[in-house]
Write an enzyme that holds these catalytic residues in place. Structure first.
Site, PDB file in Angstrom:
ATOM      1  CB  CYS A 154      -0.505  70.834  44.799  1.00  0.00           C
ATOM      2  SG  CYS A 154      -0.308  69.327  45.748  1.00  0.00           S
TER       3      CYS A 154
ATOM      4  CG  HIS B 219       0.175  74.961  46.933  1.00  0.00           C
ATOM      5  ND1 HIS B 219       0.435  73.623  46.709  1.00  0.00           N
ATOM      6  CD2 HIS B 219       1.389  75.555  47.037  1.00  0.00           C
ATOM      7  CE1 HIS B 219       1.738  73.414  46.706  1.00  0.00           C
ATOM      8  NE2 HIS B 219       2.340  74.580  46.896  1.00  0.00           N
TER       9      HIS B 219
END
Length: 545
Positions: A113, A169
């Site tokens: 990610c 993130h």
């Protein structure tokens, strides 16, 4: 080149040039335009303008600057997890956009990610940012380097309104690392990795914000419903004379596997519980995308919008994801972890309804969208290349002939140590990642998956112990297999031809050696107690680094 002449009270010659022809004639950047007009006037200006308008409206201008850009990221969506690759998946909205657009058949991402999102936002490979190792933890004092320009900053300089909805993130220990300090006018979402879809908690803290403020009202609302409502609000109130950049980083289909019963019940024939919840989440994501499309149409923006869709990495095998016929999944440099489901859609594309096999990588989107927006922004040190001309014509070769999957020379590169593709050939140089097999939907596991289940995501000590079991690489000894594949003939990576082509291996190793010159070691410190949500009323909060 197409030339049209209309004779009458005025003589007008209308010439549609290709992008390359336009740039040559302008002797400079074409700023995303693919049309040029040469006019010979012989009478009144008003008559000329009227005739020019009639001619322009009769000629489809396929490469004009898109007024709006909607960029959608699906979290942990695998190659076999979407309807246009797998008819057992219910995703009619995404399927329609893909089939009316261009499916990007060889679009690459990172195995995880945070690295993928860093590549997208900066145009740099993560190994040049120190972000190539695993993901940024909630309690790690790590952010994307402040000296890198983000995609929304480039578009904002072009007059775009920039909004983000969903998963960040990319680090949040300092307020300067967060979305509204990195180019977004607004932010509606969460900072971390894998929170509960309803409670908005991860670990011991709550994580959901509107701009800089904690948004308690998000509790209890399923994530895709919450995001769809916010997206519709942004679009419905947007001033249509201002170009819009909307970054939609959906939480679906990342674990935890949670989905409303209405979606779960759509798949009675799926017997594996994880897989059934997962594919239900795919359909929930699809419904949210359908609401985005409806909102654009209702606001009159749909035919003025470029839509980009991509997964951030391959499907996560332990949690229902699937990547067949590709090998591996998330946490590997095999194709199943790095070749993403992706497409583009918009009125500027003349050829649609096809699969485009040109190489692309996430790092290419910043320069591609910069050119599409009309920006002349250039970063000569970045890794990305503009693919705008290739996408508009589809007759030009891809601007990219090489992809670096990863470079991680730390002790425990669990997502894969090093891999590169040049043309059709791919070299995997060292440990390839945790998942090295071809997994059927719902299948569980390998010994490495069992090790994964025995420890937590954030326990770096145990990660290191696992790496000693899995990654047996020592200087002068090659215990981990090296691989060479011809991806044109063997896209599923079933035949290792490493020993058969030492000349090709040497060429690819030379390219890896070149990239090693730009390598920055991973910035992956231990977690800090200063991040503890208990210090901030129970919420994950910036300001502690």
């Amino acid at each position: 080149m197409v030339s049209k002449k209309i004779r009458g009270v005025a003589e007008v010659e209308f010439i549609c040039f290709s992008q390359s022809e336009t740039e040559e004639k302008m002797q400079g950047p074409a700023l995303g335009l693919v049309s040029s007009v040469a006019v010979v006037l012989s009478t009144k200006t008003a008559q000329f303008i009227l005739l020019l308008f009639l001619v322009m409206t009769s000629c489809r201008i396929t490469g004009g600057t898109p007024q709006n850009i909607v960029f959608i990221v699906a979290d942990d969506l695998g190659w076999n997890d979407i309807g246009f690759n797998n008819p057992n998946i219910i995703s009619p909205n995404l399927d329609a956009l893909a089939r009316e657009g261009i499916i990007l058949n060889q679009s690459y991402v990172q195995p995880l990610c945070s690295p993928s999102r860093a590549a997208l936002m900066t145009g740099y490979y993560p190994f040049r940012l120190g972000l190539q190792h695993f993901v940024i933890g909630q309690d790690q004092a790590v952010c994307v380097p402040a000296n890198k320009t983000f995609l929304p900053q480039v578009l904002k300089s072009q007059g775009y309104a920039t909004h983000m909805v969903g998963k960040w993130h990319l680090g949040f220990c300092d307020w300067a690392c967060t979305p509204t300090y990195r180019g977004f006018d607004s932010f509606f979402g969460y900072y971390g990795a894998a929170e509960d879809h309803y409670t908005k908690t991860i670990g011991t803290g709550y994580d959901f914000r509107e701009n800089l403020n904690i948004l308690e009202s998000a509790r209890g609302v399923y994530s895709s419903f919450l995001y769809a409502d916010r997206i519709q609000q942004i679009i419905s109130t947007h001033k249509t004379e201002v170009p819009l950049y909307l970054y939609l980083a959906f939480q679906q289909v990342h674990e935890p596997l949670q989905v409303p019963d209405d979606y779960y019940n759509l798949y009675p024939n799926v017997t594996d519980e994880n897989r059934r919840r997962f594919v239900g989440m795919v359909t929930a994501l699809d419904d949210a995308v359908g609401q985005v499309v409806k909102a654009l149409k209702d606001r009159g923006l749909y035919n003025k919008t470029l839509i980009v869709f991509t997964a951030d990495n391959g499907g996560w095998v332990p949690s229902g994801g699937n990547n067949l016929p590709l090998r591996g999944g998330k946490m590997t440099v095999f194709e199943g972890g790095t070749r993403a489901v992706s497409f583009v859609h918009g009125p500027m594309f003349y050829k649609t309804g096809i699969r485009y096999d040109g190489l692309m990588h996430l790092v290419d989107w910043l320069p591609t969208l910069a050119e599409a927006s009309g920006s002349n922004y250039k970063d000569p040190d970045a890794d990305g290349v503009s693919q705008w001309n290739s996408l508009l014509s589809l007759s030009l070769p891809s601007a990219r002939q090489e992809v670096v999957y990863n470079l991680d020379f730390s002790l425990d590169p669990l997502q894969g140590r090093a891999a590169i593709r040049v043309g059709d050939y791919k070299l995997v140089a060292g440990f390839p990642g945790l998942y090295d097999d071809w997994y059927t939907p719902g299948e569980v596991a390998t010994p490495s998956l069992q090790n994964w289940g025995a420890v937590g995501h954030n326990d770096t000590t145990n990660w290191h112990l696992i790496s000693q079991l899995l990654i047996k690489e020592t200087s002068g000894t090659r215990c981990t297999p090296y691989y060479l594949f011809n991806l044109k003939d063997d896209p599923a990576e079933r035949t290792n031809i490493y020993d058969d082509h030492p000349d090709i291996v040497l060429q690819l190793e030379d390219r890896l050696s070149y990239h090693k010159q730009h390598y920055i070691p991973p910035n992956f410190p231990p977690g800090s107690p200063a991040a503890n949500p208990a210090h901030y009323g129970g919420a994950w909060t910036p300001g502690w680094c």
